[in-house]
Every structure is written in structure tokens, then in C-alpha cells.
Design an enzyme around this catalytic site. Sequence first.
Site, mmCIF file in Angstrom:
data_model
loop_
_atom_site.group_PDB
_atom_site.id
_atom_site.type_symbol
_atom_site.label_atom_id
_atom_site.label_comp_id
_atom_site.label_asym_id
_atom_site.label_seq_id
_atom_site.Cartn_x
_atom_site.Cartn_y
_atom_site.Cartn_z
ATOM 1 N N LYS A 220 -64.121 -11.867 -26.627
ATOM 2 C CA LYS A 220 -65.164 -10.125 -26.189
ATOM 3 C C LYS A 220 -63.981 -9.580 -26.049
ATOM 4 C CE LYS A 220 -68.700 -12.916 -26.000
ATOM 5 N NZ LYS A 220 -70.301 -12.579 -26.759
ATOM 6 N N ASP A 248 -65.750 -9.032 -30.650
ATOM 7 C CA ASP A 248 -67.443 -9.295 -30.148
ATOM 8 C C ASP A 248 -67.894 -8.541 -29.492
ATOM 9 O OD1 ASP A 248 -70.669 -9.467 -29.804
ATOM 10 O OD2 ASP A 248 -70.341 -11.502 -29.753
ATOM 11 N N GLU A 274 -68.318 -8.095 -34.091
ATOM 12 C CA GLU A 274 -70.204 -8.954 -33.831
ATOM 13 C C GLU A 274 -70.497 -7.669 -33.144
ATOM 14 O OE1 GLU A 274 -71.400 -12.698 -32.115
ATOM 15 O OE2 GLU A 274 -69.551 -13.100 -33.002
ATOM 16 N N GLU A 301 -76.902 -12.355 -33.563
ATOM 17 C CA GLU A 301 -77.877 -13.429 -32.298
ATOM 18 C C GLU A 301 -78.967 -12.108 -32.246
ATOM 19 O OE1 GLU A 301 -75.378 -12.528 -28.753
ATOM 20 O OE2 GLU A 301 -74.143 -12.562 -30.368
ATOM 21 N N ASP A 324 -80.363 -16.565 -34.790
ATOM 22 C CA ASP A 324 -80.581 -17.426 -33.751
ATOM 23 C C ASP A 324 -81.254 -18.030 -33.299
ATOM 24 O OD1 ASP A 324 -78.927 -16.618 -30.371
ATOM 25 O OD2 ASP A 324 -80.944 -17.494 -30.460
ATOM 26 N N HIS A 351 -74.274 -17.663 -34.060
ATOM 27 C CA HIS A 351 -74.743 -17.615 -32.773
ATOM 28 C C HIS A 351 -75.193 -18.392 -31.840
ATOM 29 C CE1 HIS A 351 -76.799 -16.480 -28.575
ATOM 30 N NE2 HIS A 351 -74.742 -15.315 -28.980
#
Length: 436
Positions: A220, A248, A274, A301, A324, A351
Site C-alpha cells: 500500500k 496500491d 492500483e 475493486e 470484485d 481483487h
Amino acid sequence: MPIITAVRTVDVRFPTSLSQDGSDAMNKDGDYSAAYVVLETDEAGVAGYGFTFTIGRGNDLCCLAAEQRAAPLVGREVDELVGDLGAVYRELASDSQLRWLGPEKGVVHLAMAAVMNALWDLAARRAGKPLWRLLVDMTPEQLVDAADLRYLSDALTREEAIAILTEQAPTRATRIAELEAAGGYPCYTTSAGWLGYSDDKLRRLLQEAVDAGYRHLKLKVGADVEEDVRRLTIAREVVGWDVDLMIDANQVWDVPQAIEWMERLAPFKPLWIEEPTSPDDVLGHAAIRKAVAPIGVATGEHGMNRVLFKQLFQAEAIDFCQLDSARLASVNEILSVYLMAKKFGVPVCPHAGGVGLCELVQHLSVFDYVAVSGSLEGRVTEFVDHLHEHFVDPCVVEDGRYVLPSAPGYSAEMHEGSLAEYAYPTGSYWSGRAAG
């Protein structure tokens, strides 16, 4: 013949915010949650289980909406419902009063996912097959009959969809055998890279992931660029340069900010960035993609419906599609996205960062390879190592691959003991916290 006698919903919440599992730049204190749906019948051992995923407050609203969505199913024969899941989907989707609350987005769409996930689970159980096998055994025409192709004819026609599936049909068995021989479908892990983890924990989990066979890892980013540089430096020190790193941002940047930030992170050679901006900003993603190439852009997602994915494909806005399983309206809508992705040449990397999502997406990824894409190039599915112990048929990952599910159903059923403990607010865990 069994009939649906009741719809049971449970607001299930796990206190993942306490350990910072799931923490990112946008979602700092999420409690992984499921609006859990059980379609009960009058026959012992016959039921369907499904859910949608949230991160805490508002999960109760999804449960209430799911009760509304599922109400028309009560009193009907199970075999009638599972015999034509396309027709059932279209019937539920045609409820104009509920549709007005979306349309096809937000709480009512999440509820549709939960209910239809339970119906697909029920269908697979009645057939005695894991969901991926149920789908693989359907003819191209049956799959397209189940798919929601509304509003897509400018990107994908029914004839094109049937042709895509027909092309892959003769070699489905070969690809199943290939997956079985390889040990399953390739996956990557996000479990090492949550933003709230300490440096020591980051190092330890990265090393454990590499030792466990992962060749793709995700971190992240997005809260502080200097922190991102520092953490990515640690990551490359631990895993080297032969392992793919993905990053992400979880929607936190404006478009110019995303481009500027990625200039700082490009030296770490991420495979993709992402959710670099708002999930609804199709043209923003296209601009970012052009600016940051050869780094790929991934999103999906929070893709609210198949129409948004259509636009992402048409605008050449993404390199990786991350649908998702609990945000799109279950398999019916997911089929459409997979078919469009195949036509536009975009690999789907679903995701799965949430409770139960890994259990669902393993089925979808196997189906995609076997029946739609016919390729593993550029494809790797997310795995997070959290909360699987609460599922009756948990996913199994070995050497960086999802082992093909074998039990009948969609792997969505949760243990009754877990429901009793983590139902909100009356479960033993939450009531105990309130009392303390």
C-alpha cells in the site's frame, strides 16, 4: 422438491482495525465485514450461502437491502430458481423501486451481489460441483444466457460473447489438467504490505512471502511519498528485483498528483499502480496510464457495474482489470466483464482484499482461464491471509497458487460458531466489548 422457506441475514464484523490488517491510505481503520445471506429451504442440508464485503459501519444497511432483494425468492422451488439463474437475476434486477436507489450501484447493488452469490452457491451445491466446475460445464449459450449484457452492445454483442466461449470450449479439459499439474492458479499476496505495519513486521512478512513461493507482492502507498520511498526501499532490499512488486494507492490521489507521485516511485519498477484516483474517473485513469507507462494501471475493486468496466476498456484506461466478486452483481455481471476483458485484451486480476473474497475469486479465476481467456499471461489473483478459518470450505494456497476448490458450492459458507461470535452487535465478541 425443496422450496426457499426463509432468507436469513447476519451482520458479521471482524475487528481487523485492532491489528491494522487491511489498512491503507484511504481506509485506516476498517473492520472486515460481511453482509451474510443464507437462503434456507425445507429440506435438510439444502441451503445457499452468499455475502457481500464491507469494512464496518453500514454493513447493517447491506443486510436490510439483501432481505428486500431476496424477498421474491421465498416460497419458490429451488430447482426452478437454479435452473435459470439468468432469468432470476433479470427478475430481481427489474424491481424498479429498489433499482431507483442505485441504479446498479451502492448498497442495493452490494445486496444484489450477496443474494445472487447465495443462489449461485445453491446451484453449485445442487449440482454437486464447485462453482468453477459448474460454470466450466455450461455451454457457451448457457453462459451467455446467464450473463447481463444490457447496455454493452456497443462493446460486446451476444454473438461475440458466444464466439469467445465457443473458441475455448474444445480445450477446456486441457487447461484444467494444466492447472492441476501446476498446483493451481497463480496468486499474489497483499498480506505483507498493509500501510499500518511496522518496518520489522514489513520485513518479516515480505521474507515469509518469498519463502512461501510468491513471485508477486503488493504494498500500500499514498499517504506520504517519503514514507512510500522508504518502505519500497525496504521491500526491494528484502525481495530483490526478480520479484514483481505492485503498489496500491486506494483512490487517494487527484490525476496530476498521481502522475507526480509515480515519478518518485517509478525507480522501484512496480508492475502496476492500483486505484491511483477516483474509481469512477475513466478519463483520469486513461491520462495516468499514458503518463506512467510502462508501469501498468490497475483498477476495479470499486467498479460499480459492468458499464463502468465497458468504458474503462473502451477508453484504454487500464492495463489490469480488478473486478470484485462482491461488488459486481455476482456471477451474472462478472461474466460480462470477463467477456469484455477478453475482447479488449485486458488481463483480469481479481481483487480479493477482504473477508471471504479469496474464497470466491479462486472459482472465478479458474473459470476465466479454462473457459474465457485461455491464458495465464499477465494474470495473477490476489490473496490475503486473513480470516479463512471462519469458512467451512476455506481456500488453500500452496507455493503461491490457489489449489483448485473441490467441494460443492461457492466456498461462501461460514461456521455457525463464527457467526455467533462476530455477529454485530449481539455476538459474543461485540457484546463482550460493550459490557467491558
